[in-house]
Enzyme design. Structure first.
Site, PDB file in Angstrom:
ATOM      1  N   GLU A 139      52.419   8.180  10.375  1.00  0.00           N
ATOM      2  CA  GLU A 139      51.563   7.185   9.713  1.00  0.00           C
ATOM      3  C   GLU A 139      52.296   5.874   9.463  1.00  0.00           C
ATOM      4  OE1 GLU A 139      53.240   9.420   8.231  1.00  0.00           O
ATOM      5  OE2 GLU A 139      53.588   9.015   6.109  1.00  0.00           O
TER       6      GLU A 139
ATOM      7  N   CYS B 183      55.916  15.477   6.305  1.00  0.00           N
ATOM      8  CA  CYS B 183      57.056  15.417   5.387  1.00  0.00           C
ATOM      9  C   CYS B 183      56.827  16.331   4.178  1.00  0.00           C
ATOM     10  CB  CYS B 183      57.327  13.963   4.985  1.00  0.00           C
ATOM     11  SG  CYS B 183      58.933  13.740   4.196  1.00  0.00           S
TER      12      CYS B 183
ATOM     13  N   HIS C 256      57.350  10.577  10.134  1.00  0.00           N
ATOM     14  CA  HIS C 256      56.147   9.965   9.561  1.00  0.00           C
ATOM     15  C   HIS C 256      55.346   9.180  10.593  1.00  0.00           C
ATOM     16  CE1 HIS C 256      56.864  10.654   5.216  1.00  0.00           C
ATOM     17  NE2 HIS C 256      58.116  10.742   5.594  1.00  0.00           N
TER      18      HIS C 256
END
Lengths: 222, 80
Positions: free
Chosen positions: A196, A84, A194
């Site tokens: 994560e 990002c 994302h």
């Protein structure tokens, strides 16, 4: 494998990124004002709003003290993953081709999207099957991937488009539904979604984990 | 030698979709301003510099992203 996650002023996904890395290896925090990569094998540039996204997203962070080391590390073949805001930083730093523009709807988007794996032969995606579909969230205002026509064609030809939004899922107007690209050498990877935030079924999906575990399987670059 | 006042205009490159400009172009007719088209929204940077000859380099490296933006440097003349 040792992962280092950089914290800039304004980073907000650095803790999640460290936790994701810690599931597959060792994870340490790196500080933007240091000139020290702590001997890591992978540098993760996390999401957020580094330096308030002043001027352009990633434009100021690109000149942070630690970025001198990151650019040198990448030049030597070290693995760098920009997520990002980290993707924006990598583009501004010239580590990745192209740029991220304001979303076509000019709005912040936050939603789960389906991604298609285009290139499964990178160190970041080797644990996945070609054509794999991943459910991973996006949350950004400046995620419309752009590259001039000749650069875009070259990226496709060289297999540098790694991830794209599945048909009908493009949240931001990115050219050719591009969600993630890799550099020519194959050691710097940037993506708007994302991974994560998608490492545990508890929060909806664990599909993002493969992008971290692939690196462990690939091992440190020689 | 004192600092010189300068302005840098940064615009989205031709051919790059500018949703901000498009939104402004749609908003004006709603207020009764007809006949407006080709709206592009950019950025104005005002600065004082000791050496205006270095402005293009500043634009290339930081003030603009040459991949997606054009820039124009305007240096204020003496006494102007």
């Amino acid at each position: 494998m040792k992962f280092g996650v950089i914290s800039f002023p304004g980073s907000c996904d650095d803790v999640d990124a460290r936790q994701a890395c810690a599931r597959v290896g060792e994870a340490v925090a790196l500080w933007h004002a240091d000139h020290d990569l702590a001997g890591v094998d992978v540098v993760v540039i996390p999401g957020g709003f580094s330096y308030g996204d002043y001027l352009r997203a990633g434009a100021i962070a690109r000149f942070a003290p630690i970025m001198t080391e990151v650019i040198e590390f990448a030049r030597e073949g070290g693995y760098v993953m920009g997520i990002c805001n980290g993707f924006q930083v990598c583009c501004e730093a010239g580590l990745l081709p192209g740029a991220l523009l304001t979303n076509i709807e000019r709005r912040f988007v936050c939603r789960q999207v389906t991604l298609e794996l285009v290139n499964a032969s990178t160190p970041f995606t080797a644990a996945l099957a070609p054509g794999a579909r991943l459910s991973i969230p996006v949350k950004h205002t400046t995620g419309r991937y752009y590259a001039p026509p000749a650069m875009l064609a070259a990226l496709h030809d060289a297999g540098q488009v790694v991830l794209r939004y599945a048909p009908g899922q493009n949240p931001n107007g990115s050219l050719d539904d591009i969600a993630g690209v890799i550099n020519e050498r194959g050691n710097v990877f940037g993506l708007m979604p994302h991974p994560e935030h998608a490492v545990d079924a508890l929060t909806g999906s664990s599909d993002g984990l493969a992008l971290f575990s692939s690196l462990v399987a690939a091992g440190a670059p020689a | 030698m004192g600092a010189v006042k300068a302005r840098v205009l940064v615009r989205p490159k031709a051919g790059i979709l500018d949703p901000q400009g498009a939104a402004v172009a749609r908003a004006l007719p709603a207020l009764g301003f007809e006949g407006v088209s080709e709206v592009r929204v950019g950025r104005l940077i005002e600065l004082e510099v000791a050496d205006p000859a270095r402005l293009p380099e500043m634009c290339e490296r930081l003030l603009a992203n040459p991949l997606i933006e054009d820039y124009e440097v305007l240096v204020e003349r003496d006494g102007g």
